[in-house]
Write a protein that holds these residues in place. Structure first.
Motif, mmCIF file in Angstrom:
data_model
loop_
_atom_site.group_PDB
_atom_site.id
_atom_site.type_symbol
_atom_site.label_atom_id
_atom_site.label_comp_id
_atom_site.label_asym_id
_atom_site.label_seq_id
_atom_site.Cartn_x
_atom_site.Cartn_y
_atom_site.Cartn_z
ATOM 1 N N THR A 17 0.832 -1.202 0.000
ATOM 2 C CA THR A 17 0.000 0.000 0.000
ATOM 3 C C THR A 17 0.872 1.260 0.000
ATOM 4 O O THR A 17 0.584 2.226 -0.730
ATOM 5 C CB THR A 17 -0.948 -0.023 1.216
ATOM 6 O OG1 THR A 17 -1.742 -1.211 1.122
ATOM 7 C CG2 THR A 17 -1.836 1.198 1.262
ATOM 8 N N ASP A 40 -8.347 -3.614 -1.840
ATOM 9 C CA ASP A 40 -8.137 -4.391 -0.611
ATOM 10 C C ASP A 40 -9.254 -4.019 0.370
ATOM 11 O O ASP A 40 -9.448 -2.824 0.648
ATOM 12 C CB ASP A 40 -6.754 -4.007 -0.035
ATOM 13 C CG ASP A 40 -6.426 -4.785 1.239
ATOM 14 O OD1 ASP A 40 -7.312 -5.461 1.790
ATOM 15 O OD2 ASP A 40 -5.267 -4.684 1.689
ATOM 16 N N ASN A 44 -6.679 0.387 3.220
ATOM 17 C CA ASN A 44 -5.561 1.201 3.729
ATOM 18 C C ASN A 44 -5.156 2.304 2.755
ATOM 19 O O ASN A 44 -4.801 3.409 3.178
ATOM 20 C CB ASN A 44 -4.327 0.335 4.011
ATOM 21 C CG ASN A 44 -4.534 -0.652 5.144
ATOM 22 O OD1 ASN A 44 -3.942 -1.717 5.155
ATOM 23 N ND2 ASN A 44 -5.385 -0.317 6.104
ATOM 24 N N ASP A 124 -3.958 -1.577 -5.822
ATOM 25 C CA ASP A 124 -3.395 -2.036 -4.533
ATOM 26 C C ASP A 124 -4.144 -3.299 -4.112
ATOM 27 O O ASP A 124 -5.343 -3.262 -3.870
ATOM 28 C CB ASP A 124 -3.556 -0.942 -3.472
ATOM 29 C CG ASP A 124 -2.893 -1.342 -2.157
ATOM 30 O OD1 ASP A 124 -1.881 -2.065 -2.191
ATOM 31 O OD2 ASP A 124 -3.393 -0.933 -1.091
HETATM 32 MG MG LIG Z 1 -1.901 -3.027 1.960
#
Ligand SMILES: [Mg+2]
Ligand SMILES: Nc1ncnc2c1ncn2[C@@H]1O[C@H](COP(=O)(O)OP(=O)(O)OP(=O)(O)O)[C@@H](O)[C@H]1O
Length: 256
Positions: A17, A40, A44, A124
């Protein structure tokens, strides 16, 4: 047409990330149009870019509820750097996708609608080899693998390369490995240097020259909802991500 790059490593906490958020920022600062898709359920990357929470619509709605991308794309604080947020809803997608036809292609179909608007689309990915990760890899042209400079980091890499081969051989993709990048590197530590040496010796694809150093400012920046370029642009971590962005851009002159 965008280069679509998935940031992937099934190991947790290796700097995926941090790399996705900050590499995107420097690609944009270098004049490219960039979209970061947070894929994700931990979200994050979303919280590293903004204090805003609870987006009514996020990438889950993009892939499963046919929400138009214009409802999902958000500006970041940096010009030409957009993102699509994630939320814990996305973990439900793993279960919902299982029984759907062509379940590996949902993110790819979504990205195909908007890829002409950007020079780079970074994805990500979560720390797993789940159907979400497979969707991310199938949607991408290339994969960038952050590797933490730590004892067990090289284990699991061959499993990831095996998944990439499976995707190419069974799902009709031509996914390339853009390269591996060392993260949380401390050149004073013998272990860091050993891991770097072994990665460069045994990894069958490119290893980026840039090593991302362990840098406390990189860990602090998300709590301000900012990429490092807006938080501490003079830090060693910031300079490393700028250099990595230049290496990524340079790859284009070598692609034939
Ligand atoms: Mg991550
Ligand atoms: N170069 C660095 N220097 C210092 N801290 C770092 C660095 N890179 C990442 N971190 C910190 O390490 C932790 C893990 O990083 P990050 O969240 O980027 O990893 P990840 O691979 O995305 O994790 P996950 O697998 O959970 O998604 C975070 O707290 C992050 O702030």
């Amino acid at each position: 047409m965008a280069r679509v790059i998935a940031i992937c490593n099934q190991k947790g906490g290796v700097g995926k990330t941090t790399t996705a958020v900050n590499l995107s920022a420097y690609l944009a600062a270098l004049g490219r149009r960039v979209l970061l898709i947070d894929f994700d359920p931990q979200a994050n990357a979303t919280s590293a870019l903004t204090y805003e929470r609870n987006f009514p619509k996020n990438i889950y709605h993009g892939i499963l509820n046919h929400s138009h991308y214009q409802e999902l794309v958000r500006p970041s604080a940096i010009l030409n750097y957009h993102f699509i947020p994630s939320s814990p809803d996305l973990s439900g997608a793993i279960i919902e996708l299982v029984n759907l036809p062509e379940r590996e292609y949902y993110l790819r179909k979504f990205i195909n609608e908007l890829r002409h608007h950007y020079d780079y689309i970074l994805i990500d990915l979560p720390p797993s080899l789940s159907l979400l990760t497979v969707n991310g890899l199938v949607a991408a042209d290339e994969v960038l693998i952050p590797v933490q400079a730590e004892y067990y980091s090289l284990e699991g890499l061959s499993q990831l390369l095996g998944i990439i081969d499976l995707i190419n051989n069974n799902l009709g993709q031509r996914l390339k490995v853009a390269g591996a990048v060392l993260t949380m590197y401390d050149k004073r530590e013998k272990l860091s240097r050993e891991v770097a040496k072994n990665l460069r010796k045994y990894f069958p694809y490119k290893v980026f020259e840039t090593e991302i150093p362990r840098c406390v400012a990189l860990a602090e920046a998300p709590s301000f909802g900012k990429p490092i370029i807006l938080y501490k642009p003079d830090s060693t971590g910031a300079m490393a991500y700028e250099k990595l962005a230049k290496e990524i851009i340079e790859q284009e002159s070598k692609i034939i």
